[in-house]
Every structure is written in C-alpha cells, then in structure tokens.
Design an enzyme around this catalytic site. Structure first.
Site, PDB file in Angstrom:
ATOM      1  N   LYS A 171       0.866  -1.179   0.000  1.00  0.00           N
ATOM      2  CA  LYS A 171       0.000   0.000   0.000  1.00  0.00           C
ATOM      3  C   LYS A 171       0.903   1.230   0.000  1.00  0.00           C
ATOM      4  CE  LYS A 171      -1.735   2.718   3.008  1.00  0.00           C
ATOM      5  NZ  LYS A 171      -1.709   3.966   2.199  1.00  0.00           N
ATOM      6  N   GLY A 224       7.136   4.955   7.984  1.00  0.00           N
ATOM      7  CA  GLY A 224       6.248   6.093   8.189  1.00  0.00           C
ATOM      8  C   GLY A 224       6.485   6.681   9.565  1.00  0.00           C
ATOM      9  N   THR A 226       6.256   7.501  13.618  1.00  0.00           N
ATOM     10  CA  THR A 226       6.336   6.658  14.815  1.00  0.00           C
ATOM     11  C   THR A 226       4.936   6.383  15.361  1.00  0.00           C
ATOM     12  OG1 THR A 226       8.565   7.377  15.316  1.00  0.00           O
ATOM     13  CG2 THR A 226       7.286   6.570  17.165  1.00  0.00           C
ATOM     14  N   GLY A 229       3.462   3.680  13.331  1.00  0.00           N
ATOM     15  CA  GLY A 229       4.256   2.474  13.583  1.00  0.00           C
ATOM     16  C   GLY A 229       3.807   1.765  14.856  1.00  0.00           C
ATOM     17  N   GLU A 382       9.707  15.637  15.528  1.00  0.00           N
ATOM     18  CA  GLU A 382      10.123  15.626  14.127  1.00  0.00           C
ATOM     19  C   GLU A 382       9.278  16.641  13.360  1.00  0.00           C
ATOM     20  OE1 GLU A 382       9.065  12.132  11.828  1.00  0.00           O
ATOM     21  OE2 GLU A 382      11.103  12.117  11.021  1.00  0.00           O
TER      22      GLU A 382
HETATM   23  P1  NAD Z   1       2.407   8.237   8.009  1.00  0.00           P
HETATM   24  O1  NAD Z   1       2.800   7.331   9.103  1.00  0.00           O
HETATM   25  O2  NAD Z   1       1.286   9.181   8.239  1.00  0.00           O
HETATM   26  O3  NAD Z   1       2.022   7.418   6.689  1.00  0.00           O
HETATM   27  C1  NAD Z   1       2.859   6.431   6.145  1.00  0.00           C
HETATM   28  C2  NAD Z   1       2.011   5.352   5.492  1.00  0.00           C
HETATM   29  O4  NAD Z   1       1.198   4.733   6.469  1.00  0.00           O
HETATM   30  C3  NAD Z   1       1.068   5.866   4.408  1.00  0.00           C
HETATM   31  O5  NAD Z   1       1.017   4.907   3.367  1.00  0.00           O
HETATM   32  C4  NAD Z   1      -0.259   5.915   5.123  1.00  0.00           C
HETATM   33  O6  NAD Z   1      -1.378   5.778   4.268  1.00  0.00           O
HETATM   34  C5  NAD Z   1      -0.151   4.718   6.047  1.00  0.00           C
HETATM   35  N1  NAD Z   1      -1.010   4.794   7.235  1.00  0.00           N
HETATM   36  C6  NAD Z   1      -1.495   5.902   7.853  1.00  0.00           C
HETATM   37  N2  NAD Z   1      -2.237   5.547   8.921  1.00  0.00           N
HETATM   38  C7  NAD Z   1      -2.210   4.193   8.991  1.00  0.00           C
HETATM   39  C8  NAD Z   1      -2.755   3.241   9.891  1.00  0.00           C
HETATM   40  N3  NAD Z   1      -3.482   3.618  10.937  1.00  0.00           N
HETATM   41  N4  NAD Z   1      -2.496   1.929   9.679  1.00  0.00           N
HETATM   42  C9  NAD Z   1      -1.743   1.529   8.637  1.00  0.00           C
HETATM   43  N5  NAD Z   1      -1.198   2.388   7.745  1.00  0.00           N
HETATM   44  C10 NAD Z   1      -1.426   3.710   7.922  1.00  0.00           C
HETATM   45  O7  NAD Z   1       3.730   8.996   7.605  1.00  0.00           O
HETATM   46  P2  NAD Z   1       3.892  10.295   6.722  1.00  0.00           P
HETATM   47  O8  NAD Z   1       3.670  11.464   7.603  1.00  0.00           O
HETATM   48  O9  NAD Z   1       3.135  10.209   5.478  1.00  0.00           O
HETATM   49  O10 NAD Z   1       5.450  10.149   6.354  1.00  0.00           O
HETATM   50  C11 NAD Z   1       6.426  10.785   7.040  1.00  0.00           C
HETATM   51  C12 NAD Z   1       6.929   9.949   8.200  1.00  0.00           C
HETATM   52  O11 NAD Z   1       7.612   8.808   7.700  1.00  0.00           O
HETATM   53  C13 NAD Z   1       7.948  10.704   9.023  1.00  0.00           C
HETATM   54  O12 NAD Z   1       7.730  10.470  10.387  1.00  0.00           O
HETATM   55  C14 NAD Z   1       9.262  10.089   8.595  1.00  0.00           C
HETATM   56  O13 NAD Z   1      10.285  10.190   9.541  1.00  0.00           O
HETATM   57  C15 NAD Z   1       8.878   8.685   8.324  1.00  0.00           C
HETATM   58  N6  NAD Z   1       9.853   8.059   7.422  1.00  0.00           N
HETATM   59  C16 NAD Z   1      10.700   7.127   7.940  1.00  0.00           C
HETATM   60  C17 NAD Z   1      11.670   6.551   7.126  1.00  0.00           C
HETATM   61  C18 NAD Z   1      12.634   5.527   7.676  1.00  0.00           C
HETATM   62  O14 NAD Z   1      13.200   4.780   6.892  1.00  0.00           O
HETATM   63  N7  NAD Z   1      12.868   5.451   8.978  1.00  0.00           N
HETATM   64  C19 NAD Z   1      11.745   6.895   5.780  1.00  0.00           C
HETATM   65  C20 NAD Z   1      10.867   7.840   5.292  1.00  0.00           C
HETATM   66  C21 NAD Z   1       9.909   8.403   6.126  1.00  0.00           C
END
Ligand code: NAD
Length: 495
Positions: A171, A224, A226, A229, A382
């Site tokens: 996804k 994504g 924390t 996560g 962050e």
């Molecule tokens: P996010 O967590 O909001 O979304 C990431 C993904 O998760 C998207 O595909 C979203 O649709 C999905 N998602 C959202 N809610 C969900 C849920 N309840 N259950 C399952 N999936 C869900 O993150 P974002 O704000 O879009 O991205 C930025 C974040 O990602 C930042 O915190 C960044 O640090 C992190 N990031 C981490 C890395 C790494 O390798 N450590 C790399 C890139 C980005």
C-alpha cells in the site's frame, strides 16, 4: 490498482496534485478493505501454488535484474514523474528516488544468488543425527510506505521479500502512489507471475489497517511516522506477525571543536546538506545541530550566508536546489513549529515563512533557530521540513548527552578534523546510522534503520534477507535406531 496480475479500478478515485503548481497530475483508484482482502487472497494463492517461491534463487534474481535495468533505462522519465508527484527536485529524484532503487534491486538479486539458503547442520555428537538449516520465505508480506521516497522505500522491502520467494501486497501513500504502480508494471513485464506482487492504493486508516490486521499476512514492513508504527505493531500483535518498522527521527549532528579553518566551509555545507536535502523531508535528516560554543556564532553566520546562495524553485528545473514541501498540511505543520519555536524563546536566525514569488504550491524557506534548548518542542519533535534547531554545547560529554536525550535513534552526524576522535564520539551515540564528515549516506550494502522509537529491524545490507525468511531446522536420525536413539530417556533406558 494491481491485484492478481490485472489492473483493478474502484468506484472512488483520488487526485494527485503537484506540490509545486497544484496542477492535476493523475487520478488514482481509491481502494478499500475489500480490495486489501482480494490482494491478500491473490498473494496467498500465488504463494501456495509455488509459482515464485519454487523458482531457483537465480531465476528470481534474473527478474529483479531485469526490473533494475528497465528502471535505469527510464531514469529521466521516472525522475520527472516523481518530481511532479511529490515535489522532489529532479536532480535529487534521478539519484535517490530512481537511481538508488535500481541499484538496490541489483544488490538483492546478487544476495539471492549468493545467499546460503540451505546450510548443512553438524551431526549431533552421540545421537547420530544430521540435518540442515533452511531459510524459507515467510509467506504473504504486506508493505506500507510513505510519500517522500516511495520507490526506494518500496524496493527496500520488495527486493528482499521477492528475492526470498515471498508474495507481496503493498500500500503506497494515498497521495503518492504513482512510482509503486510503475514498479508493478515493470515487475509484470519482467515476468513475475500473477499474484506475487499486488498494489492497493487507498487510505492508511482503511487499507493499511486491514493489512496490519489480516490473519493471512505473515509479515508487515512499514515506513512512516512513529505514531502509526506503534499502531501497526499493536495490530500485528493480534496474529503475532513479524514486523519491521522504519520510523521517524530527530537526528543530532555534532560539530566538534577541532575543525581546521580550511575545512570549515565544507562542514557548513555538509550541515546544510544534512537538514535541507529534499526540504528536510527525510527521516534521517540532521535536524538538531550541536555546535561548540567557541565556533557557534561564526558557524551560524556562514550557514546564513550559504543559504542565500541556494535557489528555491520549481522541482523540474535542473537549477533548483530546494523545491516545495509536499502538501498544504505539511507546510502548515512546519510553520506551526516555527511559531512554537518563537513562543518557547528560540531565536529565528533566518527563514521562518513561505518565500515570496510563488502564487501556487507549498513552500517554506530554509529556517535556522538558535538559542534552542533540547527540551523545546522544535528539538524534541520531528518537523519534517527545512528547519534546523541549533544547540550550543561546552563539552563533548554534554554534546553526547544532548544527542542521546531523545525518543529517536535513527541517524547522527559527527564532524571533526580528527577521524579517531570522531569515531570515539560515534561509538557513544544511540543511533542506527552515524556518519562522520558526511550525511545521508545511502548505499544498498549498509544496513538502514533505527534504534529506540525510530524503529525495529534493518533494511538493506547483507542481513536484509533475514527479515523476510523463516529459519527452519530439518534433522534426521542416522544409522540404526538402537545405537542412536535417545528414546531411552522416556523408556527408562530399555531401548
Ligand atoms: P504516516 O505514518 O502518516 O504514513 C505512512 C504510510 O502509512 C502511508 O502509506 C499511510 O497511508 C499509512 N497509514 C497511515 N495511517 C495508517 C494506519 N493507521 N495503519 C496503517 N497504515 C497507515 O507517515 P507520513 O507522515 O506520510 O510520512 C512521514 C513519516 O515517515 C515521518 O515520520 C518520517 O520520519 C517517516 N519516514 C521514515 C523513514 C525511515 O526509513 N525510517 C523513511 C521515510 C519516512
């Protein structure tokens, strides 16, 4: 969407708009929980049929190599598409968003060829037992990725998953799914059997949640925030799924007090590179800059002067150093943190608003806060934008304590004209990646991932396959049972 080897539409669609111009780039099917179920069923059927996992590792490697070659051949076209979709300057996109995933696919192809999938186990002394240790695919793997570097973050998961013989459902972020859909097309062209790779484009709250809960998903790999996560880990616990998490960061970037005058400008550039690359929208960015008191004022002045040289512009231009941020919500969030920094008493040394000259799109100037203490929100949370919090320190012990005083532990930098000294500081930092006199070192051969609340497990590097395989022992009795059997433990030694 791409489910079971065919393109699938949905009643609902969502729009993808350029973060720079707000122009419509594409409309995409909005999948739902039912589509997630269909994709998992297709993946499971393909796994059970053995169409992929029973191929030899060399055959699987060939498919990955073919896709890598196609991505390389399409580098310019894909970099432009990526740039339109998420605002990455095309110069960065060619390297990070498109070039790197191709390199990674080749790396995982090579790992597939060279990995010892079955290892003979030693005979057990006195028991006449021999056997083997097998590394087998886990089954259906679900991957969830964000918008900032979608193809690379997808390949970090799909590369080892497919190399090991798993079937996958991915996804992508609902606002940036185009590169992952391109990957599906290329995997299909390269001969991946139907059902082995499936893409469901939809919301996290519906499709993501369903994948995290689904009883037939045996492993979930997430990149994504924390906060999400934590939710995924909790949902996955219901069915004891295996989990890897690549989450947020608040990277400390420590400049030591021994920088030679001749190195100073290069270190200034490196520290700008650390927090400004892709407008700071990288989890591994160096967003807390720790400067020794003696160097502080001169260093900040040099940074401000260098920022004046940077060109903010449309991401499709080769002249652009800094493009837009990803969305209106992202811009407003960043500017909200600027307000919070001011309110908490930090000094806005430069930037802090949207640059002039852009009627459309979402823009934030490179922003430096000084007089920051590590308890302020701008030092703890962050921001995911072009903002750095500069913290002054007196001793190296104090710098290390500040660096480690965070819930995160993804990346860190140490800058010094004395490598031995820098290494001794690096050893004391709680982070999965510490770069000396550099930042954002991304290479397939090096494990990527974080400690503490920055995540679980590692992507890339030689151990990446372990995250996508189960380890099984198969042992067998050798020789005559009377001589070798331990059954006597049960039968009072009569056997
Ligand atoms: P996010 O967590 O909001 O979304 C990431 C993904 O998760 C998207 O595909 C979203 O649709 C999905 N998602 C959202 N809610 C969900 C849920 N309840 N259950 C399952 N999936 C869900 O993150 P974002 O704000 O879009 O991205 C930025 C974040 O990602 C930042 O915190 C960044 O640090 C992190 N990031 C981490 C890395 C790494 O390798 N450590 C790399 C890139 C980005």
């Amino acid at each position: 969407m791409w489910i079971g080897g065919v393109a699938v539409d949905s009643d609902e669609r969502f729009e993808i708009r350029s973060p720079a111009t707000e122009e419509l780039v594409a409309t995409v099917a909005k999948g739902n929980a039912g589509h997630a179920d269909d994709a998992v069923a297709a993946a499971r059927a393909s796994f059970e049929s053995g169409v992929w996992r029973e191929k030899t590792p060399a055959e699987r490697a060939e498919v990955l190599d073919r896709v890598a070659a196609r991505i390389d051949a399409r580098n310019e076209e894909l970099a432009k598409l990526q740039s339109k979709e998420n605002g990455a300057p095309v110069r960065i996109a060619r390297w990070v968003h498109v070039g790197l995933p191709a390199q990674e696919l080749r790396y995982f192809a090579e790992l597939a060829r060279t990995h010892q999938w079955v290892r003979p186990a030693p005979a057990l002394a006195g028991m006449g037992t021999g056997g083997m240790v097998r590394h087998e695919p886990v089954g259906v793997v679900a991957a969830i990725v964000p918008w900032n570097v979608p193809l690379q973050l997808a390949v970090n998961k799909i590369g080892p998953a497919l190399a090991a013989g798993n079937s996958v459902v991915i996804k992508p972020d609902e606002h940036a799914p185009l590169m992952v859909l391109e990957l599906a097309a290329e995997l299909d062209r390269a001969g991946l059997p139907a059902g082995v790779f499936n893409v469901v484009t939809g919301d996290g709250e519906e499709v993501g949640v369903r994948l995290a809960e689904h009883p037939d998903v045996r492993k979930i790999a997430f990149t994504g925030s924390t906060a999400v996560g934590r939710e995924i880990m909790s949902r996955a616990s219901e069915t004891v799924k295996r989990v890897t998490l690549e989450l947020g960061g608040k990277g400390p970037n420590i400049v030591l007090d021994d920088i030679a005058e001749a190195d100073l400008n290069r270190v200034v550039d490196g520290c700008l590179f650390a927090f400004l690359t892709f407008s700071g929208q990288g989890c591994e960015s160096g967003t807390r800059l720790l400067l020794p008191a003696a160097l502080h004022d001169d260093f900040v002045e040099r940074m401000i002067a260098r920022i004046a040289d940077l060109r903010i512009g449309l991401p499709d231009s080769d002249d652009t150093d800094l493009g837009p941020v990803f969305s209106r919500a992202q811009r407003d969030r960043i500017l909200g943190y600027v307000e919070s920094g001011r309110a908490e008493g930090a000094t806005l040394a430069c930037g802090g608003s949207s640059p002039e000259g852009f009627d459309k799109g979402y823009w934030v100037e490179p922003t430096i806060f000084t007089d920051v203490t590590n308890d302020m929100c701008i030092a703890r949370e962050e921001i995911f934008g072009p903002v750095v919090a500069v913290i002054k320190y007196d001793t190296v012990d104090e710098a290390v304590a500040i660096a480690n005083d965070t819930i995160y532990g993804l990346s860190a930098g140490v800058w010094s004209s004395n490598t031995d000294r820098a290494v001794s500081v690096a050893e004391r930092i709680d982070a999965g990646m510490v770069w000396i006199n550099d930042f954002h070192v991304l290479d397939s051969r090096y494990p990527f991932g974080g400690m503490k609340q920055s995540g679980l497990g590692r992507e890339l590097g030689p151990d990446a396959l372990d995250e996508y395989t189960e380890t099984k022992q198969v042992t067998y009795a050798l020789g005559r049972r009377e001589e070798t059997s331990p059954y006597g433990l049960l039968f009072g030694g009569d056997l």
